[in-house]
Design a protein around this motif. Structure first.
Motif, PDB file in Angstrom:
ATOM      1  N   VAL A 153       0.852  -1.192   0.000  1.00 28.89           N
ATOM      2  CA  VAL A 153       0.000   0.000   0.000  1.00 28.89           C
ATOM      3  C   VAL A 153       0.877   1.227   0.000  1.00 28.89           C
ATOM      4  N   THR A 154       0.610   2.106  -0.916  1.00 30.09           N
ATOM      5  CA  THR A 154       1.401   3.333  -0.997  1.00 30.09           C
ATOM      6  C   THR A 154       0.915   4.351   0.020  1.00 30.09           C
ATOM      7  N   GLU A 155       1.728   5.390   0.183  1.00 27.37           N
ATOM      8  CA  GLU A 155       1.372   6.461   1.116  1.00 27.37           C
ATOM      9  C   GLU A 155       0.092   7.167   0.676  1.00 27.37           C
ATOM     10  N   ARG A 156      -0.036   7.369  -0.611  1.00 26.26           N
ATOM     11  CA  ARG A 156      -1.234   8.031  -1.104  1.00 26.26           C
ATOM     12  C   ARG A 156      -2.475   7.177  -0.866  1.00 26.26           C
ATOM     13  N   GLU A 157      -2.330   5.864  -1.093  1.00 26.25           N
ATOM     14  CA  GLU A 157      -3.473   4.964  -0.897  1.00 26.25           C
ATOM     15  C   GLU A 157      -3.911   4.922   0.553  1.00 26.25           C
ATOM     16  N   ILE A 158      -2.966   4.792   1.478  1.00 25.32           N
ATOM     17  CA  ILE A 158      -3.339   4.725   2.901  1.00 25.32           C
ATOM     18  C   ILE A 158      -3.946   6.043   3.355  1.00 25.32           C
ATOM     19  N   SER A 159      -3.478   7.159   2.789  1.00 27.72           N
ATOM     20  CA  SER A 159      -4.050   8.463   3.144  1.00 27.72           C
ATOM     21  C   SER A 159      -5.487   8.575   2.656  1.00 27.72           C
ATOM     22  N   GLU A 160      -5.721   8.179   1.422  1.00 33.96           N
ATOM     23  CA  GLU A 160      -7.077   8.251   0.873  1.00 33.96           C
ATOM     24  C   GLU A 160      -8.026   7.322   1.613  1.00 33.96           C
ATOM     25  N   VAL A 161      -7.560   6.122   1.933  1.00 32.99           N
ATOM     26  CA  VAL A 161      -8.406   5.178   2.678  1.00 32.99           C
ATOM     27  C   VAL A 161      -8.723   5.728   4.061  1.00 32.99           C
ATOM     28  N   GLU A 179     -24.681   1.680  23.597  1.00 28.12           N
ATOM     29  CA  GLU A 179     -24.123   0.351  23.354  1.00 28.12           C
ATOM     30  C   GLU A 179     -23.206   0.332  22.144  1.00 28.12           C
ATOM     31  N   HIS A 180     -23.308   1.319  21.255  1.00 28.37           N
ATOM     32  CA  HIS A 180     -22.502   1.374  20.042  1.00 28.37           C
ATOM     33  C   HIS A 180     -21.266   2.265  20.198  1.00 28.37           C
ATOM     34  N   PHE A 181     -21.167   3.016  21.294  1.00 25.29           N
ATOM     35  CA  PHE A 181     -20.104   4.009  21.423  1.00 25.29           C
ATOM     36  C   PHE A 181     -18.715   3.376  21.457  1.00 25.29           C
ATOM     37  N   ASP A 182     -18.531   2.323  22.263  1.00 28.12           N
ATOM     38  CA  ASP A 182     -17.212   1.700  22.384  1.00 28.12           C
ATOM     39  C   ASP A 182     -16.751   1.130  21.048  1.00 28.12           C
ATOM     40  N   ARG A 183     -17.642   0.484  20.342  1.00 32.33           N
ATOM     41  CA  ARG A 183     -17.286  -0.076  19.037  1.00 32.33           C
ATOM     42  C   ARG A 183     -16.892   1.031  18.061  1.00 32.33           C
ATOM     43  N   TRP A 184     -17.630   2.140  18.094  1.00 33.46           N
ATOM     44  CA  TRP A 184     -17.323   3.254  17.193  1.00 33.46           C
ATOM     45  C   TRP A 184     -15.956   3.843  17.510  1.00 33.46           C
ATOM     46  N   LEU A 185     -15.668   4.059  18.797  1.00 30.40           N
ATOM     47  CA  LEU A 185     -14.365   4.590  19.196  1.00 30.40           C
ATOM     48  C   LEU A 185     -13.234   3.643  18.792  1.00 30.40           C
ATOM     49  N   THR A 186     -13.460   2.341  18.935  1.00 29.17           N
ATOM     50  CA  THR A 186     -12.454   1.354  18.549  1.00 29.17           C
ATOM     51  C   THR A 186     -12.173   1.436  17.053  1.00 29.17           C
ATOM     52  N   ASN A 187     -13.225   1.577  16.252  1.00 26.54           N
ATOM     53  CA  ASN A 187     -13.046   1.674  14.801  1.00 26.54           C
ATOM     54  C   ASN A 187     -12.245   2.914  14.422  1.00 26.54           C
ATOM     55  N   VAL A 188     -12.538   4.038  15.069  1.00 21.52           N
ATOM     56  CA  VAL A 188     -11.784   5.266  14.785  1.00 21.52           C
ATOM     57  C   VAL A 188     -10.319   5.084  15.168  1.00 21.52           C
ATOM     58  N   THR A 189     -10.082   4.484  16.331  1.00 20.62           N
ATOM     59  CA  THR A 189      -8.707   4.260  16.780  1.00 20.62           C
ATOM     60  C   THR A 189      -7.953   3.333  15.830  1.00 20.62           C
ATOM     61  N   VAL A 190      -8.629   2.302  15.338  1.00 20.74           N
ATOM     62  CA  VAL A 190      -7.996   1.366  14.401  1.00 20.74           C
ATOM     63  C   VAL A 190      -7.614   2.084  13.101  1.00 20.74           C
ATOM     64  N   VAL A 191      -8.488   2.919  12.589  1.00 21.03           N
ATOM     65  CA  VAL A 191      -8.205   3.659  11.348  1.00 21.03           C
ATOM     66  C   VAL A 191      -6.969   4.535  11.523  1.00 21.03           C
ATOM     67  N   LEU A 192      -6.906   5.261  12.647  1.00 16.24           N
ATOM     68  CA  LEU A 192      -5.741   6.115  12.900  1.00 16.24           C
ATOM     69  C   LEU A 192      -4.487   5.276  13.101  1.00 16.24           C
ATOM     70  N   GLY A 193      -4.644   4.142  13.787  1.00 21.47           N
ATOM     71  CA  GLY A 193      -3.487   3.277  14.026  1.00 21.47           C
ATOM     72  C   GLY A 193      -2.900   2.730  12.740  1.00 21.47           C
ATOM     73  N   GLU A 194      -3.761   2.336  11.802  1.00 22.16           N
ATOM     74  CA  GLU A 194      -3.276   1.826  10.520  1.00 22.16           C
ATOM     75  C   GLU A 194      -2.569   2.928   9.726  1.00 22.16           C
ATOM     76  N   PHE A 195      -3.066   4.138   9.833  1.00 20.50           N
ATOM     77  CA  PHE A 195      -2.429   5.261   9.151  1.00 20.50           C
ATOM     78  C   PHE A 195      -1.056   5.549   9.757  1.00 20.50           C
ATOM     79  N   GLU A 196      -0.987   5.597  11.072  1.00 17.77           N
ATOM     80  CA  GLU A 196       0.267   5.930  11.748  1.00 17.77           C
ATOM     81  C   GLU A 196       1.321   4.836  11.572  1.00 17.77           C
ATOM     82  N   SER A 197       0.880   3.572  11.488  1.00 16.53           N
ATOM     83  CA  SER A 197       1.832   2.469  11.411  1.00 16.53           C
ATOM     84  C   SER A 197       2.365   2.223  10.005  1.00 16.53           C
ATOM     85  N   HIS A 198       1.861   2.931   9.012  1.00 14.41           N
ATOM     86  CA  HIS A 198       2.370   2.751   7.648  1.00 14.41           C
ATOM     87  C   HIS A 198       3.854   3.134   7.620  1.00 14.41           C
ATOM     88  N   PRO A 199       4.680   2.317   7.002  1.00 14.31           N
ATOM     89  CA  PRO A 199       6.144   2.534   7.077  1.00 14.31           C
ATOM     90  C   PRO A 199       6.635   3.853   6.506  1.00 14.31           C
TER      91      PRO A 199
END
Length: 288
Positions: A46-54, A74-94
């Protein structure tokens, strides 16, 4: 004529095998296999541009996500987890290499929305307890209405009974009054004139008294009815206010009022990502 051997055409010593076009296409799609080793799949980097757009696209989707049913907490924790995962995948890109400013902005935004959603969750919890008491307030209103209807019926019955009694007395006196008038015309000449006049005066006075009593009874019962209505409204008003409050709460429950706050949070994260990418591509852009 001598014997001449038949000349044979030269044989091809190497046979060339040509695969059909269909097999060639299959070979192009075949996964490479190492000699004696496991299957090796070709992975797309995955390129930098692709991960940014995603990342931007997923944050935009999460910002507009609606929760279908209550309790929405009941949906708040799941929503926060999803947001955190998206940011984590962006930050962890090499090749991304986020800076401290980006981390600080995202952390602040996540902390804010987390506190907001925790407040919403506490409201929903207390809301459940309050809604369980809604039936009690409705029962109180029913009790107040029943009490008012009972007292009103009692007052009306007393009024009707008293009016009926007074009308009976008034009708009787009017009949006696007619009788005295007939005496004056000579139908009952055995009664003296003075006696007829005294009788007429007494009946007229009593008749006037009963008519005044009737008027007083009407006024008295009207005042009682008005006082009863005032007392009824005094008791009913706070109960109605509580019921209105619960209805407003129910209306809030039927709407996901966290949507606006979650949308603003995702928009702030999108701004953080865009600003970071701008700093990365041109460090002097924000300082110039």
């Amino acid at each position: 004529m001598g014997y001449q051997p038949r000349i044979k055409s030269p044989k091809r010593t190497i046979h060339e095998y040509k695969k059909p076009l269909r097999e060639k296409r299959k070979d192009r799609k075949r996964i490479r296999r190492g000699v004696g080793g496991p299957i090796q799949e070709e992975k797309h980097t995955v390129t930098e541009r692709e991960i940014s757009e995603v990342t931007l696209r997923r944050l935009h989707t999460l910002g507009g996500q609606k929760f279908g049913s209550s309790p929405f907490s009941e949906h708040f924790d799941r929503w926060l987890t999803n947001v955190t995962v998206v940011l984590g995948e962006f930050e962890s890109h090499p090749t991304i290499g986020v800076d401290e400013e980006f981390v600080r902005e995202c952390s602040q935004t996540l902390s804010t929305i987390k506190l907001q959603l925790e407040t919403r969750s506490r409201k929903e919890t207390s809301l459940d307890r309050e809604l369980s008491n809604l039936s009690d307030w409705r029962s109180r209103l029913k009790q107040v209405n029943t009490e008012y209807a009972t007292l009103t019926g009692t007052i009306k019955a007393q009024r009707n009974s008293e009016i009926k009694r007074l009308y009976g007395t008034i009708n009787r006196l009017k009949k006696e009054q007619d009788k005295v008038i007939r005496m004056k015309t000579g139908f009952f000449r055995g009664v003296s004139r003075k006696g007829r006049e005294q009788k007429e005066i007494a009946i007229e006075q009593e008749l006037n008294d009963k008519q005044r009593q009737l008027e007083l009874v009407m006024l008295d019962f009207s005042a009682k009815q008005k006082g009863l209505r005032v007392e009824f409204e005094r008791k009913r008003e706070p109960v109605l206010e509580e019921i209105k409050k619960f209805r407003r709460i129910i209306q809030i429950m039927e709407t996901d009022d966290s949507l606006e706050e979650r949308w603003f949070a995702c928009e702030a994260l999108i701004d953080a990502v865009n600003t970071f990418l701008q700093r990365k591509s041109d460090p002097a852009a924000l300082t110039s």
